[in-house]
Write a protein that holds these residues in place. Structure first.
Motif, PDB file in Angstrom:
ATOM      1  N   ASP A 161     -46.498 -61.088  22.304  1.00 15.34           N
ATOM      2  CA  ASP A 161     -44.529 -60.559  23.200  1.00 15.34           C
ATOM      3  C   ASP A 161     -44.286 -59.234  23.031  1.00 15.34           C
ATOM      4  OD1 ASP A 161     -41.886 -60.516  22.290  1.00 15.34           O
ATOM      5  OD2 ASP A 161     -42.001 -62.733  22.937  1.00 15.34           O
ATOM      6  N   HIS A 217     -44.614 -67.154  16.443  1.00 12.92           N
ATOM      7  CA  HIS A 217     -45.374 -65.301  15.887  1.00 12.92           C
ATOM      8  C   HIS A 217     -44.332 -64.038  15.312  1.00 12.92           C
ATOM      9  CE1 HIS A 217     -49.205 -65.807  18.728  1.00 12.92           C
ATOM     10  NE2 HIS A 217     -49.148 -66.661  17.560  1.00 12.92           N
ATOM     11  N   LEU A 237     -46.822 -69.991  19.953  1.00 10.55           N
ATOM     12  CA  LEU A 237     -46.506 -68.867  20.139  1.00 10.55           C
ATOM     13  C   LEU A 237     -45.035 -68.118  19.505  1.00 10.55           C
ATOM     14  CD1 LEU A 237     -48.158 -67.972  23.319  1.00 10.55           C
ATOM     15  CD2 LEU A 237     -49.014 -66.652  21.188  1.00 10.55           C
ATOM     16  N   SER A 238     -44.424 -69.266  19.188  1.00 13.65           N
ATOM     17  CA  SER A 238     -43.101 -69.380  18.315  1.00 13.65           C
ATOM     18  C   SER A 238     -42.722 -69.196  17.561  1.00 13.65           C
ATOM     19  CB  SER A 238     -42.085 -70.297  18.943  1.00 13.65           C
ATOM     20  OG  SER A 238     -42.674 -71.874  18.565  1.00 13.65           O
TER      21      SER A 238
END
Length: 256
Positions: A194, A165, A162-163
């Motif tokens: 997010d 994205h 997810l970091s």
């Protein structure tokens, strides 16, 4: 409502900041249950429909079975139905359009259409996917149908970290713009949770943005404030119901 009226009504339900909520179904029985619960429209999930028939996701379910499932739903429930059609079972634009026509014939008023190369690797180049969308739009227009093409990008779903994205947002916005120009009706970004990134895409998109509920995603009210126009639940309802079924069966068999 006739089919055209359903398609128009479905499109009108997609409003930025006031999203339509679709609790995804997989057959006529679940369609009736969700309709009775107060749904304004229905949408299948490809994973769920495939699993309910004993197949894996990724167009492993025969298209004929999917089309027949769509027909059973439209026959049973008088609500607009959008079908998760993955990659439309064809890499070729005309082939994809011809397959979509089969869904229109059985009463569907929209599809999810993804840019992932099904049974392959990566995503279609932007122009290739846009060409596929144009072909689908052309065949729907030829039938006088304001068909809802929910153009999906798998950029975020394919990236489990997810970091990373945030680094995909610019490409997502580019894809969304190209898909809109090609005739897309909505822009689907499954995997993105997010809030700041969702808000950025909603602000940049001319199309209503669809977010899929998953662990860690904002709640419905928050998504509405971010500008989302459509919220769906993907395979979540199917997994929840199957787990409940398993638990109830296990409780019975444990007594034998």
């Amino acid at each position: 409502m006739n089919q055209t009226e359903k398609a128009k009504a479905f499109g009108a339900l997609h409003r930025k900041g006031d999203p339509i909520v679709l609790y995804n179904i997989w057959d006529a029985g679940t369609a009736k249950a969700v309709a009775d619960a107060g749904a304004k429209a229905l949408a299948t999930g490809s994973w769920s429909v495939a699993a309910a028939h004993g197949f894996a996701d990724g167009e492993k379910l025969p298209m004929s079975v999917l089309v027949e499932t769509a027909k059973s739903i439209t026959d049973a429930v008088d609500l607009p139905l959008s079908v998760d059609f993955e990659g439309a079972y064809s890499a070729d634009p005309q082939g994809a359009a011809a397959n979509v026509a089969k869904l229109i014939e059985v009463g569907a008023i929209g599809i999810n259409f993804e840019d992932r190369v099904v049974a392959g690797e990566g995503l279609y180049p932007i122009e290739s996917q846009a060409a596929r969308i144009r072909a689908i739009r052309a065949i729907a227009d030829g039938k006088g149908m304001p068909f809802f093409i929910n153009a999906r990008t798998d950029l975020f779903l394919a990236e489990s970290d997810l970091s990373k994205h945030a680094g995909l947002v610019d490409e997502a916005i580019e894809r969304g713009g190209a898909y809109a120009a090609a005739g897309g009706s909505g822009f689907f970004v499954p995997g993105l949770i997010d809030p700041a990134l969702i808000e950025k895409i909603c602000a940049a998109s001319s199309l209503p943005v669809n977010v899929m509920m998953r662990a860690g995603a904002p709640d419905v009210k928050t998504l509405a404030k971010l500008g989302v126009g459509r919220i769906s639940y993907g395979p979540g309802p199917y997994r929840s119901m199957m787990e409940k079924l398993r638990q109830e069966a296990a409780a019975i068999y444990s007594l034998l």
